[in-house]
Design an enzyme around this catalytic site. Structure first.
Site, PDB file in Angstrom:
ATOM      1  N   CYS A 257       0.828  -1.219   0.000  1.00 24.37           N
ATOM      2  CA  CYS A 257       0.000   0.000   0.000  1.00 24.37           C
ATOM      3  C   CYS A 257       0.859   1.264   0.000  1.00 24.37           C
ATOM      4  CB  CYS A 257      -0.978  -0.054   1.168  1.00 24.37           C
ATOM      5  SG  CYS A 257      -2.365   1.063   0.924  1.00 24.37           S
ATOM      6  N   HIS A 342      -3.780  -5.185  -0.128  1.00 31.20           N
ATOM      7  CA  HIS A 342      -3.424  -5.718   1.186  1.00 31.20           C
ATOM      8  C   HIS A 342      -3.412  -7.242   1.227  1.00 31.20           C
ATOM      9  CE1 HIS A 342      -3.357  -1.882   3.356  1.00 31.20           C
ATOM     10  NE2 HIS A 342      -4.167  -1.516   2.389  1.00 31.20           N
ATOM     11  N   GLU A 344      -2.354  -9.023   3.500  1.00 31.53           N
ATOM     12  CA  GLU A 344      -2.650  -9.484   4.867  1.00 31.53           C
ATOM     13  C   GLU A 344      -4.162  -9.537   5.112  1.00 31.53           C
ATOM     14  OE1 GLU A 344      -1.793  -6.495   4.062  1.00 31.53           O
ATOM     15  OE2 GLU A 344      -2.735  -4.975   5.330  1.00 31.53           O
TER      16      GLU A 344
END
Lengths: 366, 556
Positions: A257, A342, A344
């Site tokens: 990001c 993202h 994650e």
């Protein structure tokens, strides 16, 4: 108690209070995810923003002790259609209203959040205020600084370095646990799940404040460097970009990001502000190398300008299928790459977790 | 121009209804858009798909191998698309394959291949595949002797289900809550079973039932169209369950854990098109089991299409002829691609419609065999409003959550307890009545296993409608009545119903009703929660501040 969402253009949306009475100013953005409000509320990349949830019933599964992405609530305020006062889930310990009250965050419910979303879609992200004091709210709002004039990274970054391993957060220094490798994480607004993903792959993360020098980071001899997500206008991060420049090429590097935007600037590229950004769990990204498309979790208001990479050592590797904006870059000759979305998740789909595996393979085998 | 043969779904029967007509019609149009000539065979002329403009040639013939071969000889199709006509289409394609007809005429089977379909539908092949990709299926044990039974007493999780093999209607089976009960019931079952065989299975009664509608193309791109949560927990066929989209009681981690499992399965099966995955989820942990996979366009996908605006059958047809998700346009927004996941900014409630009003002596109890013949779907901004809208759409005698059969004079507390424990077509009203009688959420949950989230929402509706009834009897103060009216309106109780509940008292609050009426607007189903401008005029009514439709007419 009555509460209001006031927009910079003068629009006023009356509703009812959720959370703590008060007043907060921020850039009004919308997130289209249907789950994940707890992760969103604790994601540092929302610092300085008022999050308008498009999903109308927020708080259905309550708030639990495990799904926080940082130690604080991060947005300035929240806007929802309905805040659920009787959640149901086996891990729930409180309602969203209780959470907001505990942490002193103001919110407004009873708002036609689709109407707010459509306003942002056509007019772009806009400054706004959530307040329980409507008198002269617009004047107060217009007297505040714009979102882009704030330096949020230094306020959300950790105060001092720490490490994160298989047992969670701990002190820097020696450890008895055997790890596959240790990486340095430059914390510009980190989400815990990035560290959790690395820990699951037996990687120890040393997390450094955003202002840490390249020399200090390298003195810990990490096997790789991770550039974290974070809030605000990346063009204001000159000193951090210099750090990234110094680190570039010394170790394998991966950016997420804001990390993508830092890497872009480190090679001489530029970023620009999107009209209303990408925030949600359903963004398709096309990998230009193998042509596959992955559904990703996103949260960003700025993007890499692909033109600005011409003549630099970086090239575009991934594009957003909806609007064609840059979703990933790689640097030739420096073993560095980054993505705008993202991996994650938290919230969002797990389909791009492979990026953690790839990076770990690189630093453990390379 | 290449010809594609599409097999329709045949007669509308209980358990397989008009949704396949909807899917087949979409698919035919979609294939013609791609420049194919579409030949349709269906034995049922009372369908939309057999209308003249749907296909290039329509054969209204029996759906048998013999007749299909004759159509094949005459039309010489390049390909056959069997995955859009429900189970009928799939079975016929298998029969054509086994009869060697597919090979003989050099026909290409389009969409998900038969091998993948076998793997999904054959119980043993499916369990083997799930073990291979480490996705959990409910554990089961085959018992053929008292010794076998003794050996598993300390192994099986309790409660467990005992299913004797080859007994009529499951005689001798049941639920065992501990090793004593398993020993007793199991030995009885072994005696009753003709082959002295029984299966002991982990009981998932009371677990949440969740479904994911997923799509995959030939390149392996995967998306979830939507997920759905059943209000009725495990034990009731999903076609007989009240279903909500998206799920309401799953946290983000749970939602994506189950989504990831669903995508892993369609990748392992190499599905090319749409697929439905059903899962049982432990309400008290992260445990889940894969219950069933439907490797084709199904009843649930028709519901998911209408719930999200994402045209599953249309996209599946294009995938079948080789297009990938990122090449196919999102027909709703026209500005984005089919390779994305719909974001809903509303709640969808489906209630099945059963034929018990026509078959008065039918057994109304619901279990694992579907009895519904239709369904209603309602969309609104909140669960309560969508639920009430769906109830009104059922066209049954009750227009709200009151049912004369459960009124205190007609139904004792004991009878009511049975009515909420044993699922029937009328359980929703029984749940509401129990809450109306002041039974606690925990008690109603204990008997029904319906998640407290749904019960709490039903209670909210019950409380406000009861308050209006009190007001009609003059038992509420003026300002209380005003608040009740606004609260009822906000929950989605129609003004007409509020007036009915209030009776003559309603006349004093005319202004409030006028105000409530002005909040009736139409919102768009746009697949993207308002993020992108959309072109398709698909709307639902809601009580909100901004009308999407008014903006559209003002713009045009």
């Amino acid at each position: 108690m009555d509460a209001y969402l006031v927009l910079h253009d003068g629009a006023v949306f009356p509703g009812r209070l959720v959370g703590a009475p008060g007043e907060a100013v921020g850039e009004v953005v919308f997130n289209t995810g249907m789950t994940g409000y707890q992760e969103i509320l604790s994601d540092p990349s929302y610092a300085g923003q008022i999050v308008n949830f498009t999903y109308p019933m927020i708080g259905n599964y309550g708030v639990n002790d495990d799904d926080f992405e940082s130690a604080r609530l991060q947005p300035a305020a929240v806007v929802v259609r309905e805040a659920c006062d009787s959640p149901s889930n086996w891990r729930s310990t409180k309602t969203i209203d209780q959470l907001l009250k505990e942490r002193g965050m103001v919110g407004v419910q009873g708002i036609d959040t689709r109407a707010v979303t459509k306003r942002i879609r056509s007019g772009g992200a806009v400054m706004g205020m959530v307040t329980t004091q409507p008198e002269q709210a617009l004047q107060r709002l217009r007297a505040t600084k714009d979102y882009g004039e704030h330096d949020f990274v230094y306020t959300v970054s950790t105060d001092k370095a720490y490490s994160w391993g298989i047992d969670g957060k701990d002190e820097m220094g020696a450890t008895d646990v055997e790890y596959a490798a240790t990486i340095a994480v430059l914390d510009c607004g980190l989400k815990y799940n990035i560290l959790r993903r690395f820990a699951a792959l037996r990687i120890r993360s040393l997390v450094f404040p955003a202002g840490t020098s390249a020399e200090e980071i390298l003195s810990h001899n990490p096997s790789g460097i991770l550039l974290s997500p974070g809030p605000g206008d990346p063009a204001r991060l000159g000193p951090v970009v210099e750090t990234v420049k110094s680190l570039l090429g010394t170790r394998p590097m991966f950016g997420i990001c804001l990390g993508n935007q830092l890497l872009c600037q480190a090679v001489g590229g530029k970023t620009f502000k999107l009209k209303f950004g990408h925030r949600g769990s359903n963004h398709p990204v096309k990998d230009l190398e193998d042509g596959t498309v992955t559904i990703t979790s996103q949260n960003h208001g700025y993007a890499v300008d692909p033109e600005s990479l011409t003549g630099t050592t970086a090239h575009v590797t991934q594009l957003n299928l909806n609007d064609g904006t840059v979703e990933g870059i790689a640097v030739t000759g420096a073993d560095a790459s980054s993505i705008q979305y993202h991996p994650e998740a938290a919230p969002g789909p797990w389909d791009s977790r492979k990026h953690f595996v790839r990076f770990v393979d690189k630093i453990t085998q390379g | 121009m290449r010809t594609i043969l599409v097999i329709g779904s045949g007669p509308i029967i209980i358990g397989q209804a008009a949704e396949f007509d909807y899917a087949g019609t979409q698919a035919c149009k979609s294939l013609r858009e791609e420049g194919y000539r579409v030949v349709l065979v269906n034995s049922n002329p009372a369908t939309i798909m057999t209308d003249e403009e749907t296909a290039d040639a329509v054969y209204i013939e029996p759906l048998t191998v013999e007749f299909l071969e004759r159509v094949i000889i005459r039309e010489k199709p390049y390909g056959l698309l069997p995955t859009l006509g429900g189970q009928t289409g799939l079975n016929l394609a298998s029969q054509l394959d086994q009869a060697g007809i597919i090979e003989k005429y050099g026909i290409k089977l389009l969409g998900t291949q038969l091998e993948a379909i076998r793997k999904a539908e054959d119980r043993e092949l499916f369990r083997a595949l799930m073990r291979e990709i480490r996705e959990p299926v409910p554990e089961s044990w085959i018992v053929e002797s008292d010794a076998d039974l003794e050996a598993i007493l300390d192994v099986v999780p309790y409660p467990c289900i005992i299913r004797p093999a080859y007994t009529l209607g499951g005689t001798g089976g049941g639920i065992a809550n501990n090793r004593n009960e398993l020993w007793e019931t199991g030995r009885k079952g072994l005696k009753l079973s003709m082959r002295s065989q029984l299966m002991v299975e982990r009981s998932l009664l009371g677990w949440k039932e969740v479904e994911y509608e997923v799509m995959r193309d030939s390149k392996g791109n995967c998306i979830t169209v939507c997920n759905m949560e059943n209000l009725d927990p495990m034990g009731v066929h999903t076609g007989d369950s009240i279903v909500v989209a998206p799920s309401q009681t799953l946290s983000d981690i749970e939602y994506h854990m189950l989504r990831t499992a669903s995508l892993k399965i369609i990748n392992a099966l190499k599905i090319e098109g749409g697929c439905n995955v059903q899962l049982a989820v432990n309400p008290d942990s992260f445990d889940y089991y894969i219950i069933e996979v439907n490797p084709r366009v199904s009843r649930s996908s028709a519901l998911a299409s209408k719930a999200t605006g994402y045209p599953i059958a249309r996209v599946a047809a294009k995938i079948a002829v080789g297009k990938t998700l990122d090449e196919i346009e999102n027909a709703v927004t026209r500005t984005t691609k089919a390779c994305f996941e719909p974001a809903l900014d509303y709640c969808v409630v489906k209630i099945p419609r059963w034929p018990f009003d026509k078959f008065g002596t039918g057994d109304r109890r619901l279990s694992t065999q579907m009895k519904a013949t239709g369904e209603v779907m309602a969309i609104d901004r909140t669960f309560e409003a969508a639920l009430l809208k769906a109830v009104r759409g059922l066209e049954v005698k009750s227009k709200d959550l009151r049912h004369v059969a459960f009124a205190p004079d007609n139904c004792t507390d004991d009878a009511l307890k049975v009515a909420i424990s044993q699922p029937t077509d009328e359980r929703l009203w029984a749940l509401a009545e129990a809450l109306r009688r002041g039974w606690s959420l925990d008690e109603v949950h204990r008997h029904s296993r319906v998640d407290r989230w749904f019960l709490r929402k039903i209670l909210g509706i019950v409380v406000v409608t009861e308050a209006l009834r009190q007001a009609a009897n003059g038992r509420r103060r003026d300002e209380e009545v005003k608040a009740d009216i606004l609260r009822a309106a906000a929950l989605g109780v129609p003004v007409r119903t509020i007036r009915e509940l209030l009776g003559p008292v309603a006349d004093s609050y005319g202004d409030l009703f006028v105000e409530a009426e002005t909040q009736n607007v139409y919102k768009m189903v746009d697949t993207c929660a308002g993020e992108f401008e959309s072109a398709t005029p698909y709307y639902y009514s809601a009580r909100e501040s901004e009308d999407d439709q008014a903006l559209i007419s003002a713009n045009s």
